[in-house]
Scaffold this motif. Structure first.
Motif, PDB file in Angstrom:
ATOM      1  N   THR A 156       0.869  -1.183   0.000  1.00 27.57           N
ATOM      2  CA  THR A 156       0.000   0.000   0.000  1.00 27.57           C
ATOM      3  C   THR A 156       0.898   1.222   0.000  1.00 27.57           C
ATOM      4  O   THR A 156       1.785   1.351   0.846  1.00 27.57           O
ATOM      5  N   GLN A 164      -2.636   3.865  -2.702  1.00 30.27           N
ATOM      6  CA  GLN A 164      -2.786   2.935  -3.822  1.00 30.27           C
ATOM      7  C   GLN A 164      -2.129   1.619  -3.414  1.00 30.27           C
ATOM      8  O   GLN A 164      -1.039   1.634  -2.848  1.00 30.27           O
ATOM      9  N   THR A 165      -2.799   0.509  -3.682  1.00 30.09           N
ATOM     10  CA  THR A 165      -2.193  -0.787  -3.393  1.00 30.09           C
ATOM     11  C   THR A 165      -1.839  -1.485  -4.701  1.00 30.09           C
ATOM     12  O   THR A 165      -2.662  -1.561  -5.624  1.00 30.09           O
ATOM     13  N   SER A 167       0.241  -5.067  -6.331  1.00 32.37           N
ATOM     14  CA  SER A 167       0.713  -6.407  -6.018  1.00 32.37           C
ATOM     15  C   SER A 167       1.930  -6.693  -6.877  1.00 32.37           C
ATOM     16  O   SER A 167       1.913  -6.453  -8.088  1.00 32.37           O
TER      17      SER A 167
ATOM     18  N   TYR B  67      -3.007   2.924 -14.606  1.00 28.73           N
ATOM     19  CA  TYR B  67      -2.626   3.304 -13.245  1.00 28.73           C
ATOM     20  C   TYR B  67      -1.203   3.858 -13.189  1.00 28.73           C
ATOM     21  O   TYR B  67      -0.656   4.052 -12.114  1.00 28.73           O
ATOM     22  N   SER B 176       0.881  -5.286 -10.494  1.00 23.89           N
ATOM     23  CA  SER B 176      -0.492  -5.061 -10.920  1.00 23.89           C
ATOM     24  C   SER B 176      -1.210  -4.193  -9.900  1.00 23.89           C
ATOM     25  O   SER B 176      -0.882  -4.202  -8.711  1.00 23.89           O
ATOM     26  N   PHE B 177      -2.161  -3.438 -10.395  1.00 27.26           N
ATOM     27  CA  PHE B 177      -2.945  -2.556  -9.540  1.00 27.26           C
ATOM     28  C   PHE B 177      -3.974  -3.386  -8.770  1.00 27.26           C
ATOM     29  O   PHE B 177      -4.637  -4.239  -9.349  1.00 27.26           O
ATOM     30  N   VAL B 178      -4.090  -3.136  -7.473  1.00 28.95           N
ATOM     31  CA  VAL B 178      -5.092  -3.837  -6.661  1.00 28.95           C
ATOM     32  C   VAL B 178      -6.264  -2.916  -6.357  1.00 28.95           C
ATOM     33  O   VAL B 178      -7.402  -3.207  -6.704  1.00 28.95           O
ATOM     34  N   ASN B 179      -5.989  -1.809  -5.711  1.00 25.68           N
ATOM     35  CA  ASN B 179      -7.051  -0.829  -5.461  1.00 25.68           C
ATOM     36  C   ASN B 179      -6.459   0.507  -5.055  1.00 25.68           C
ATOM     37  O   ASN B 179      -5.248   0.621  -4.828  1.00 25.68           O
ATOM     38  N   ALA B 180      -7.320   1.528  -4.987  1.00 22.74           N
ATOM     39  CA  ALA B 180      -6.896   2.852  -4.543  1.00 22.74           C
ATOM     40  C   ALA B 180      -7.955   3.406  -3.615  1.00 22.74           C
ATOM     41  O   ALA B 180      -9.145   3.161  -3.793  1.00 22.74           O
ATOM     42  N   GLU B 181      -7.495   4.094  -2.598  1.00 23.06           N
ATOM     43  CA  GLU B 181      -8.415   4.837  -1.723  1.00 23.06           C
ATOM     44  C   GLU B 181      -8.013   6.286  -1.863  1.00 23.06           C
ATOM     45  O   GLU B 181      -7.051   6.741  -1.247  1.00 23.06           O
TER      46      GLU B 181
END
Lengths: 250, 308
Positions: A156, A164-165, A167, B67, B176-181
């Motif tokens: 993160t 943004q997270t 992997s 992203y 790889s993109f996982v998520n964004a807050e």
């Protein structure tokens, strides 16, 4: 899993640096030096991964003069297992540092390399990303959370708009931001024990890396000083001054 | 000479940094191309084409750039690098993320966070949290730098540069993109705001930051924070102004309950007018503030909101 943590010897966080009178550089004579704060966070994160059973060995590496061994010993006292000191008195830029670290990565084959996002002296914020490119690894920079599972690391990242997270497939590079963790203090018994942990010294010249930088430091000057202004008595006077004198609000 | 600028954007909006980078590039001299890498980012390309002084806008519009992952963007920029003498990106978390990868792959140095252009090969940048200013000269044939946008004025609008579509696809497969807050706010962004009001440890807790809202609304201000307030968990890190946070230079900066550690000053001391509100009259922030008001912020903030 093996973790490699490069650490930089840098001016202590609490020291206010002065520029030399001849403007050739800053004056570091007799100034307190420490592990760069972001590198300390990297060491702490590696130790936590070991304590949680994910990592089995932590190797800490530092590049520079003989004095860097002090910072390696500090990291060993915090919980790293062994140290590597790449000795050189040359003034290196991030690219040369990254190339030297690349040789360590090739030799040690770590699953994860954790670095500080920037050093508080040069403020470059480059080494981790450069090392990732040279070793063709994925990178998770400015990390506020690191989670390792199934050959992947989820990082993160603190970005300008929020979080943004990403992997990454291991092996991978992580650089630390402030909120990742709060580093511990070394206990006296651990400081004593650290003196017996192994530290290998390697001559930087022996690693086949061109140590010359193409960036020349021409001058280091003191920043323009901002002089203090006036104290105002109350909110009414403040608002009046901002409107009529500074003209920054209407 | 020919310069490539990496556009700062979020696929829908071109950020204010880009026009400032065009101005910085114009001080180096030569053709100025702007690269827009993203996905469904046609509006961004249009906006970039309207900046005066831009020669061409290059658009790489593909899902692998959505992203702006460093591994993919750096591969694209490396492919485009030949023929350019300089590549510039804003010193944002995007620019700081991918540019050093480009530098390493091109085997050149990166000059981070420049605040002035002395000549085509000589640049000025702060070191030691801005407590020293270094002038550096690069002999690399390709000069890569990140630019502190707040140190440059924006280039004007009114241009109509041609937009060219790139077809290169780079998916390194390493990340790889996982998520964004993402922080959702009606207020201006810190780095683009002309007025900023920031709170420090003196705010005592996160709830008290609400005291800044009314003032920010009246002034059209962004709300920031010191590292102490972030470390104490009062507010998220994306509000941090300072050496390791955002560097800002608004017309008006109001520091509330902030003592003035050098790491905070590094992020805001180039503001045009600084106001400090602190109950400790010895606080270092008063040494750089144009207007200082000593007192309890819990009394002063409601008064200030009412007076505006």
């Amino acid at each position: 899993m093996k973790i490699l943590v490069p650490v930089k010897r840098a001016i202590d966080y609490n020291v206010k640096v002065k520029v030399k009178a001849d403007e050739s550089n800053v004056d570091l004579a007799n100034v307190k030096m420490s592990i760069n704060p972001f590198c300390e966070i990297a060491v702490e994160e590696a130790i936590r991964l070991k304590e949680s059973g994910i990592a089995s060995e932590i190797v800490v590496v530092s590049i520079g003069s003989l004095a860097c061994v002090e910072q390696i010993r500090t990291a060993l006292a915090l919980g790293a297992d062994r140290g590597i000191h790449i000795q050189t008195d040359a003034v290196l830029d991030s690219l040369q540092i990254a190339k030297l670290l690349q040789t360590v990565v090739v030799k040690e084959s770590p699953d994860l390399v954790i670095l500080g996002k920037q050093a508080i002296d040069s403020d470059n914020n480059q080494t981790g990303q450069m090392l990732a490119a040279l070793t063709n690894m994925g990178q998770g920079t400015f990390a506020s959370k690191v989670a390792v599972a199934d050959g992947q690391v989820a990082v993160t990242r603190e970005i300008d708009g929020g979080l943004q997270t990403v992997s990454l497939t291991l092996p991978a590079i992580v650089t630390t931001d402030l909120r990742l963790n709060e580093p511990r203090y070394a206990s006296l018994p651990n400081i004593m024990k650290a003196k017996r942990k192994p530290v290998e010294t390697i001559d930087a010249e022996s690693l086949g890396v061109n140590l010359t930088s193409n960036v020349k430091l021409l001058k280091v000057s003191a920043p323009a000083q901002r002089s203090g202004g006036v104290k105002v008595a109350d909110v009414a006077e403040l608002v009046a001054k901002l409107k009529t004198e500074a003209k920054v609000i209407s | 000479m020919s310069i490539l600028i990496y556009a700062e954007h979020d696929n829908t909006e071109l950020k204010a940094e880009t026009a400032k980078l065009v101005h910085a590039a114009s001080q180096i001299g030569g053709d100025i191309d702007v690269l827009v890498a993203g996905h469904d980012c046609a509006a961004v390309a249009q906006a970039a084409a309207s900046i005066s002084g831009v020669t061409r806008v290059l658009v790489a519009d593909a899902s692998c750039y959505e992203y702006q992952l460093a591994e993919n963007i750096s591969a694209l920029v490396v492919e485009l690098a030949d023929g350019y003498s300089h590549i510039l990106a804003a010193a944002t978390t995007t620019g700081k993320n991918f540019m050093p990868r480009v530098a390493a792959l091109k085997d050149v140095a990166q000059i981070s966070d420049i605040i002035a252009v002395e000549s085509a090969d000589t640049f000025v940048r702060p070191i030691y949290a801005g407590n020293a200013i270094a002038t550096v000269q690069s002999s690399d044939t390709l000069k890569l730098m990140t630019v502190r946008a707040s140190a440059f004025d924006a280039a004007s609008l009114g241009g109509a540069a041609p937009i060219e579509t790139l077809t290169q696809l780079h998916d390194a497969g390493l990340s790889s993109f996982v998520n964004a807050e993402l922080t959702v706010s009606e207020r201006p962004e810190l780095t683009a705001a002309s007025v900023i009001i920031s709170g420090g440890r003196g705010m005592q807790n996160g709830d008290n930051f609400a005291l800044l809202n009314g003032i920010a609304d009246k002034l059209g201000a962004a709300i920031g924070a010191s590292r102490a307030a972030v470390d104490a968990g009062f507010v998220p890190n994306d509000m941090q102004v300072g050496q390791t946070g955002k560097i800002v230079a608004p017309q008006l900066y109001i520091a509330v309950g902030i003592s003035g550690a050098i790491q905070h000053l590094a992020g805001m001391k180039d503001s045009k007018v600084i106001v400090a509100i602190n109950k400790d009259e010895e606080a270092p922030i008063f040494q750089i503030a144009d207007y200082g008001l000593v007192g309890d912020l819990f009394d002063i903030l409601p008064e200030l909101e009412a007076a505006l």
